[in-house]
Design a protein around this motif. Structure first.
Motif, short mmCIF file in Angstrom:
data_model
loop_
_atom_site.label_atom_id
_atom_site.label_comp_id
_atom_site.label_asym_id
_atom_site.label_seq_id
_atom_site.Cartn_x
_atom_site.Cartn_y
_atom_site.Cartn_z
N MET A 190 -5.02 52.08 52.67
CA MET A 190 -3.86 52.11 51.78
C MET A 190 -4.11 53.09 50.64
O MET A 190 -5.17 53.04 50.01
N SER A 191 -3.17 53.95 50.39
CA SER A 191 -3.32 54.93 49.31
C SER A 191 -3.23 54.25 47.95
O SER A 191 -2.77 53.12 47.81
N ASP A 192 -3.71 55.00 46.94
CA ASP A 192 -3.64 54.46 45.58
C ASP A 192 -2.19 54.22 45.17
O ASP A 192 -1.87 53.22 44.51
N ASN A 193 -1.29 55.13 45.52
CA ASN A 193 0.12 54.97 45.16
C ASN A 193 0.72 53.72 45.79
O ASN A 193 1.47 52.98 45.17
N GLN A 194 0.38 53.48 47.07
CA GLN A 194 0.91 52.31 47.75
C GLN A 194 0.33 51.04 47.15
O GLN A 194 1.04 50.03 47.02
N ALA A 195 -0.91 51.07 46.76
CA ALA A 195 -1.52 49.89 46.13
C ALA A 195 -0.84 49.57 44.80
O ALA A 195 -0.58 48.41 44.47
N ILE A 196 -0.52 50.63 44.03
CA ILE A 196 0.19 50.42 42.76
C ILE A 196 1.56 49.81 43.02
O ILE A 196 2.02 48.91 42.30
N LEU A 197 2.24 50.28 44.06
CA LEU A 197 3.58 49.78 44.38
C LEU A 197 3.52 48.31 44.80
O LEU A 197 4.36 47.51 44.40
N GLU A 198 2.49 47.95 45.61
CA GLU A 198 2.37 46.56 46.04
C GLU A 198 2.12 45.65 44.85
O GLU A 198 2.66 44.54 44.76
N GLU A 199 1.32 46.11 43.93
CA GLU A 199 1.07 45.32 42.72
C GLU A 199 2.36 45.15 41.90
O GLU A 199 2.64 44.09 41.34
N GLU A 200 3.13 46.23 41.88
CA GLU A 200 4.40 46.15 41.12
C GLU A 200 5.35 45.15 41.76
O GLU A 200 6.02 44.39 41.06
N PHE A 201 5.41 45.13 43.07
CA PHE A 201 6.28 44.17 43.76
C PHE A 201 5.91 42.74 43.40
O PHE A 201 6.78 41.90 43.17
N GLU A 202 4.61 42.46 43.33
CA GLU A 202 4.17 41.12 43.00
C GLU A 202 4.62 40.73 41.59
O GLU A 202 5.07 39.61 41.35
N VAL A 203 4.51 41.68 40.67
CA VAL A 203 4.91 41.41 39.29
C VAL A 203 6.42 41.22 39.20
O VAL A 203 6.93 40.32 38.52
N LEU A 204 7.17 42.07 39.89
CA LEU A 204 8.63 41.99 39.85
C LEU A 204 9.13 40.67 40.44
O LEU A 204 10.10 40.08 39.94
N GLU A 205 8.46 40.20 41.50
CA GLU A 205 8.86 38.93 42.10
C GLU A 205 8.66 37.77 41.13
O GLU A 205 9.41 36.79 41.16
N SER A 206 7.66 37.86 40.29
CA SER A 206 7.43 36.81 39.30
C SER A 206 8.42 36.89 38.14
O SER A 206 8.79 35.89 37.54
N ILE A 207 8.86 38.12 37.83
CA ILE A 207 9.82 38.29 36.72
C ILE A 207 11.25 37.99 37.18
O ILE A 207 12.03 37.37 36.45
N PHE A 208 11.59 38.42 38.41
CA PHE A 208 12.94 38.22 38.94
C PHE A 208 12.87 37.38 40.22
O PHE A 208 13.15 37.87 41.32
N PRO A 209 12.53 36.10 40.10
CA PRO A 209 12.35 35.29 41.31
C PRO A 209 13.65 35.11 42.10
O PRO A 209 13.61 35.01 43.34
N ASP A 210 14.79 35.05 41.43
CA ASP A 210 16.07 34.86 42.11
C ASP A 210 16.87 36.15 42.25
O ASP A 210 17.74 36.25 43.11
N GLU A 211 16.59 37.12 41.40
CA GLU A 211 17.39 38.34 41.38
C GLU A 211 16.85 39.42 42.31
O GLU A 211 17.60 40.30 42.74
N LEU A 212 15.55 39.37 42.62
CA LEU A 212 14.92 40.44 43.39
C LEU A 212 15.01 40.19 44.89
O LEU A 212 14.82 39.08 45.36
N GLU A 213 15.32 41.25 45.63
CA GLU A 213 15.31 41.19 47.09
C GLU A 213 14.61 42.45 47.61
O GLU A 213 15.01 43.57 47.29
N LYS A 214 13.57 42.26 48.41
CA LYS A 214 12.83 43.38 48.96
C LYS A 214 13.54 43.87 50.22
O LYS A 214 13.74 43.12 51.18
N LEU A 215 13.95 45.13 50.22
CA LEU A 215 14.69 45.71 51.34
C LEU A 215 13.77 46.39 52.36
O LEU A 215 14.18 46.61 53.49
N GLY A 216 12.58 46.75 51.96
CA GLY A 216 11.63 47.43 52.84
C GLY A 216 10.31 47.59 52.13
O GLY A 216 10.09 47.05 51.03
#
Length: 262
Positions: free
Chosen positions: A1-27
């Motif tokens: 996994m590239s560094d950019n992809q690792a940063i993005l995966e970490e961001e997804f985890e944080v966003l899911e905690s901030i927007f538990p009901d509002e966030l939807e992962k499309l891909g």
């Protein structure tokens, strides 16, 4: 996994905690977040999806942003509003490329800014509608004021009114005369016809002229002394009623004389 992809995966985890009901992962590299004004308005609902598509170079470049309506009840953007909101969001996102910790900070900040911008849009809609209501109210009040003020009295408007009044009065007399003759007994009706037929051409002319101008003297006499500024609508109505009453009394007196002669 590239560094950019690792940063993005970490961001997804944080966003899911901030927007538990509002966030939807499309891909793997895209999400959408339901956003609405910080203080929603029941009369002006406006909730949207903020779609975020992350390029492979992210977070070295800003993500692609788009707005998507949710449903009819959630409201829709009007002409020019979508372009304005996206332009402001991109303006906010661009300077963040030079900051540290791009990932989470960029998406969260952009989503928060979108909520604030939606609140501004709703406020502008409300103000525009209020200004339009105020404009219509002022226009209605002006029309009502003009209607109650009436038409200013000038020599031209007085002459126009007088012509209409005299024409209406003449027509009224003719109708009344026709009704009176129709109600006469056959013998009196025949007598009336004989008297009418015996009139000479000059008499007929004078009689017709008298019917048309019997009240003109009320206006011609002393017409030069009429003060139009003091001649109100109420005075005109009073003169009209008085003229009709005088004509009615005169006509009844003539009918009575004819009956006595017979």
């Amino acid at each position: 996994m590239s560094d950019n992809q690792a940063i993005l995966e970490e961001e997804f985890e944080v966003l899911e905690s901030i927007f538990p009901d509002e966030l939807e992962k499309l891909g793997e590299s895209s999400v959408r977040i339901r956003i609405e004004p910080e203080e929603p308005s029941a009369s002006h609902p406006l909730s949207l999806y903020l779609n975020v598509d992350y390029p492979a170079e992210y977070p070295d470049v800003i993500p692609e942003l788009a707005l998507e309506p949710i449903d009819e009840e959630s409201g829709e953007l009007r002409d020019g509003e979508e372009e304005r909101i996206l332009r402001e969001l991109r303006t906010i996102a661009h300077p963040m490329q030079a900051e540290e910790s791009l990932g989470m900070a960029m998406t969260f900040t952009v989503a928060s800014a979108a909520r604030e911008i939606l609140a501004v849009v709703v406020g502008e809609r409300w103000k525009k509608e209020r200004d339009e209501e105020d404009r219509k109210a002022a226009e209605y009040e002006e029309k009502e004021a003009a209607r109650t003020r009436g038409t200013p009295l000038t020599p031209a408007t007085f002459n126009d009114w007088r012509k209409e009044f005299m024409a209406a009065l003449k027509a009224k007399r003719e109708r009344e005369e026709e009704d009176r003759v129709k109600a006469l007994p056959p013998k009196e009706k025949e007598e009336w016809k004989r008297r009418r037929d015996r009139l000479s051409g000059r008499q007929l002319f004078e009689q017709s002229k008298a019917l048309a101008t019997s009240d003109e003297a009320l206006y011609e006499e002393g017409a030069a002394e009429v003060d139009f500024s003091q001649y109100s609508r109420e005075q005109r109505e009073a003169d009209r009623r008085r003229a009709e009453e005088e004509e009615e009394n005169r006509r009844r007196g003539l009918v009575a004389d004819d009956s006595d002669n017979e």
